[in-house]
Design a protein around this motif. Sequence first.
Motif, mmCIF file in Angstrom:
data_model
loop_
_atom_site.group_PDB
_atom_site.id
_atom_site.type_symbol
_atom_site.label_atom_id
_atom_site.label_comp_id
_atom_site.label_asym_id
_atom_site.label_seq_id
_atom_site.Cartn_x
_atom_site.Cartn_y
_atom_site.Cartn_z
ATOM 1 N N PHE A 10 2.716 35.856 43.466
ATOM 2 C CA PHE A 10 2.813 34.520 44.078
ATOM 3 C C PHE A 10 1.924 33.537 43.319
ATOM 4 O O PHE A 10 2.345 32.422 42.984
ATOM 5 C CB PHE A 10 2.396 34.612 45.549
ATOM 6 C CG PHE A 10 2.461 33.310 46.302
ATOM 7 C CD1 PHE A 10 3.654 32.891 46.882
ATOM 8 C CD2 PHE A 10 1.338 32.510 46.443
ATOM 9 C CE1 PHE A 10 3.714 31.699 47.582
ATOM 10 C CE2 PHE A 10 1.388 31.313 47.142
ATOM 11 C CZ PHE A 10 2.590 30.911 47.716
ATOM 12 N N GLN B 15 3.400 32.465 39.983
ATOM 13 C CA GLN B 15 4.318 31.323 40.079
ATOM 14 C C GLN B 15 3.532 30.025 40.289
ATOM 15 O O GLN B 15 3.854 28.992 39.700
ATOM 16 C CB GLN B 15 5.294 31.537 41.225
ATOM 17 C CG GLN B 15 6.303 30.406 41.416
ATOM 18 C CD GLN B 15 7.271 30.291 40.256
ATOM 19 O OE1 GLN B 15 8.012 31.220 39.955
ATOM 20 N NE2 GLN B 15 7.254 29.154 39.597
ATOM 21 N N SER C 183 9.250 33.891 48.402
ATOM 22 C CA SER C 183 7.921 33.320 48.188
ATOM 23 C C SER C 183 7.818 32.596 46.855
ATOM 24 O O SER C 183 7.008 31.676 46.702
ATOM 25 C CB SER C 183 6.854 34.410 48.270
ATOM 26 O OG SER C 183 6.886 35.247 47.131
ATOM 27 N N LEU C 184 8.632 32.992 45.848
ATOM 28 C CA LEU C 184 8.581 32.314 44.557
ATOM 29 C C LEU C 184 9.045 30.866 44.687
ATOM 30 O O LEU C 184 8.478 29.958 44.078
ATOM 31 C CB LEU C 184 9.431 33.057 43.517
ATOM 32 C CG LEU C 184 8.975 34.461 43.121
ATOM 33 C CD1 LEU C 184 9.844 34.983 41.998
ATOM 34 C CD2 LEU C 184 7.513 34.470 42.705
ATOM 35 N N ALA D 274 6.370 28.961 46.474
ATOM 36 C CA ALA D 274 5.194 28.752 45.624
ATOM 37 C C ALA D 274 5.351 27.509 44.765
ATOM 38 O O ALA D 274 4.393 26.764 44.542
ATOM 39 C CB ALA D 274 4.955 29.979 44.739
ATOM 40 N N THR E 75 10.288 30.182 52.642
ATOM 41 C CA THR E 75 9.584 31.359 53.155
ATOM 42 C C THR E 75 10.280 31.966 54.368
ATOM 43 O O THR E 75 10.376 33.193 54.494
ATOM 44 C CB THR E 75 8.133 30.980 53.537
ATOM 45 O OG1 THR E 75 7.489 30.401 52.401
ATOM 46 C CG2 THR E 75 7.355 32.204 53.984
#
Length: 538
Positions: free
Chosen positions: A24, A27, A146-147, A150, A339
Amino acid sequence: MTTTTSTMPGLEERRSWLPMVGLFLGQILMSFNVSALPISIGGMVSDFGVPPTVAGSTIVIYGLVVAALVMTGAKLGQRLGWVRIFRVVVVVFACSSLMMIFSPSVGWAIAGQALAGAAAAIIVPALVALIAENYSGDQQATAIGSLGSARALAGVSAFLIGGTLGTLVGWRPVFWIVFAIAVAVFALSFTLRSDRGDSSITIDVVAAFLIGIAIMVLTLGFNNLNAWGAFFAGPGAPFDLGGISPAPMLIVVGIILGQAFFLWTRRRIREGKVPLVDLSVLGSGRERAAVYAMFIVVALEAALNFTVPLYIQVVQGRTPFETSLAMMPFNITVFITATLIVRFYKRFSPRTIGIAAFTLATAALVWLSFVVNNNWETLPTIIGLVAFGIGQGALVTLVFNVLVTSAPAELAGDVGSIRGSTQNLASAVGTAVVGALLVALLSVGIGRAVVEHPALPPELIAQVDLDSVNFVSNDDLDEVLARTDATAEQIDYAVQLNEEERLRALKMGLLILAGISALAILPASRLPRYRPHEIPVG
């Protein structure tokens, strides 16, 4: 590629989220760096005594290097081992931040961003490959989401922190944060599962050259549609061919080289040789639909991220900090949605989510085209930005997840390289096309308005260069008109006319973007019907 699915997530191995924290932050590392560059340009101009266009080359060189090398970077990761090369390039990224901090000239800053771009070209596919290596099932879907979140979080924090530091201290301390993130990522990389790589994998140099040059010239072409001319060469064009701008010529050359890359790769696959990127990850209409959808999603996001700062900073003359506050509803919504959207994967298929998200994004753009005005803090405008952010956040995670779950784990690096190439090219295309579109709409609107209104006589119009109409603030327009024979009443009228046409161009531009978003429902309707928690195997 896949024939069966596993629908028993309860049997999945559950892993600690600590390795994902490192990915995370990986990124965040790239996104924070590239988001910090625009707000550092003013400081670099002051420190180095160069024009803004030269300082802005740091942004251009970073994007070009990433886009050109990302597919080659994926193959290097497969050959040398993802964990090992990931650690090396994170160290390289840390060195690039030190070059920015201690750079004695703009040349050092440009070189630093070239180094950062080369590192990012490997980090981009590495993140995907390492997620596939370390997580599966529901955990993998959450990790992929999550990428996307981020990127949004890094954009918000870079503007807020960078804007504050740039105002109080200077532009260089921002890159100490980049350095600190790189150190944290390197430390957390030791929690990742290790792989040895495959030394038998070779790198197709011909394909690497073709796709690298293709993406570079495409990016340069699209990025300079405004500066060089969308068709006819403008005054800023470095050269012309019979009066034609080099920008569209570069785009044509890039398309030809891209086609040559695919022809060469297919030939290499038929001969049983290892290709630069395995085209089987795009083997079905579902995967190709996901790539098309990803391109449109990123292009639309880039278009909005260009349009809003254009009006807030150039037209309204506000600061980057105020711009970040205006964009916060959108960026925070993208972060939260990217998310949380994985929670809907067990109930709805990618096709259902994709169609719904593009429909919401289309409705949001139409809504914004009606309610937007010169004040971005109004409730109707915020509602539109939030709605568009929900659609974008859902789509960024969804289409990426479709590609990853449709491919075997050993091809995750290829998926990552396609993601990186698609996102970088789409960002350039979205920014350049909406810029050229808005300028064209403004030029046509002002040209029509000055002809139709007798308050601006032809002898006055002749003193203003209408061939280079662009978005300017009221103060800048006042300055230009003050050098003409215009009376105070005529200047007031021209400023009012410019305000009206700027807003009309913005509204029409948003409607056109809504049309593009609506067209994207077609590829979304070809996304798979399975639910992403039913992870394909086989």
